[in-house]
Enzyme design. Sequence first.
Site, PDB file in Angstrom:
ATOM      1  N   GLY A  19       1.070  -0.716   0.158  1.00  0.00           N
ATOM      2  CA  GLY A  19       0.246   0.133  -0.064  1.00  0.00           C
ATOM      3  C   GLY A  19       0.934   0.995  -0.140  1.00  0.00           C
ATOM      4  N   ALA A  34       1.034  -7.201   3.590  1.00  0.00           N
ATOM      5  CA  ALA A  34       2.822  -6.953   4.185  1.00  0.00           C
ATOM      6  C   ALA A  34       3.219  -5.882   5.052  1.00  0.00           C
ATOM      7  CB  ALA A  34       4.034  -7.579   3.255  1.00  0.00           C
ATOM      8  N   GLU A  35       2.933  -4.620   3.590  1.00  0.00           N
ATOM      9  CA  GLU A  35       3.704  -3.214   4.010  1.00  0.00           C
ATOM     10  C   GLU A  35       2.823  -2.296   4.288  1.00  0.00           C
ATOM     11  OE1 GLU A  35       7.421  -5.433   5.652  1.00  0.00           O
ATOM     12  OE2 GLU A  35       6.188  -5.240   3.839  1.00  0.00           O
ATOM     13  N   THR A  36       2.088  -0.945   4.216  1.00  0.00           N
ATOM     14  CA  THR A  36       2.159  -0.121   3.667  1.00  0.00           C
ATOM     15  C   THR A  36       3.158   1.470   3.759  1.00  0.00           C
ATOM     16  OG1 THR A  36      -0.719  -0.290   4.032  1.00  0.00           O
ATOM     17  CG2 THR A  36       0.109   1.806   4.395  1.00  0.00           C
ATOM     18  N   HIS A  70      10.709  -3.511  -1.335  1.00  0.00           N
ATOM     19  CA  HIS A  70       9.063  -3.738  -2.406  1.00  0.00           C
ATOM     20  C   HIS A  70       8.730  -2.519  -1.641  1.00  0.00           C
ATOM     21  CE1 HIS A  70       7.032  -4.885   0.703  1.00  0.00           C
ATOM     22  NE2 HIS A  70       5.451  -4.587  -0.140  1.00  0.00           N
TER      23      HIS A  70
END
Length: 265
Positions: free
Chosen positions: A23, A46-48, A75
């Site tokens: 995100g 997994a990550e924002t 990423h």
Amino acid sequence: MITCPFFWVDAFTMGPFTGNPAGVCVLTAWPDDDCLQKIAQQNGLAETAFFVPLASGNYHLRWFTPAVEIDLCGHATLASAHVLFNELNLASDRVIFESISGELRVNRLTSGNLALDFPSRPPNAAPLPAELVTALGLASNAVVWSGRARDWFIVLAEEAEVLALEPDFSALLALDTEKVIITAPGENVDFVSRFFAPTAGVDEDHVTGSAHCTLIPYWADQLNRNHLEARQLSRRGGHLVCEWQDDRVSIAGTAKTYIRGELTV
């Protein structure tokens, strides 16, 4: 109330439904940290990544998993640069992010790839705790080499062994061992890997740029080559073009926007 542009971007993708989703929230000012964490938790990715433009022309960048803020995420940095270049029409072919891990550059290459310029984090040899070996489902004689940088780093003999691993994530979470990189020589690329981070709220990450800060210097030394190609063997999978540059590494790949929208909280 906060309203901001929001993008879901697949980074290091090899095609539809591959790569690592991130995100990306485009902010003009920072809300409180609790709000950032709750947004990341609700997104469930997994990550924002969150970034704010600076007067210098650079961007302040932060990353949150559903559970914690982290110190470096490849990423989601690639995804953020993709948003700037392809969604917000940044004219330059380089973007500079300022982060808790220092200055991070992303270059737009003529090939169409985006290349992360990240710090190199070579692993130092270290014995593995027996309980970690058990939680990962490894035979004690399967480990070719072990070490640690930010993350535990474990080398196996063959790609098939990496692919076959079935860790006990509840056991890993109970160990509070931070994050684990598993790697081996690749069959069709120079090396392969998987990445486990249950303490960060991510059992297995799909494609992990920050892990390659450690993978690249290790394999460049082992193979006596600075230019390498890598594959992360998660369910979605991802392809990375790598280069070791002593105290820096270049990690390149493609990114595609999956969702464009607006986030309101």
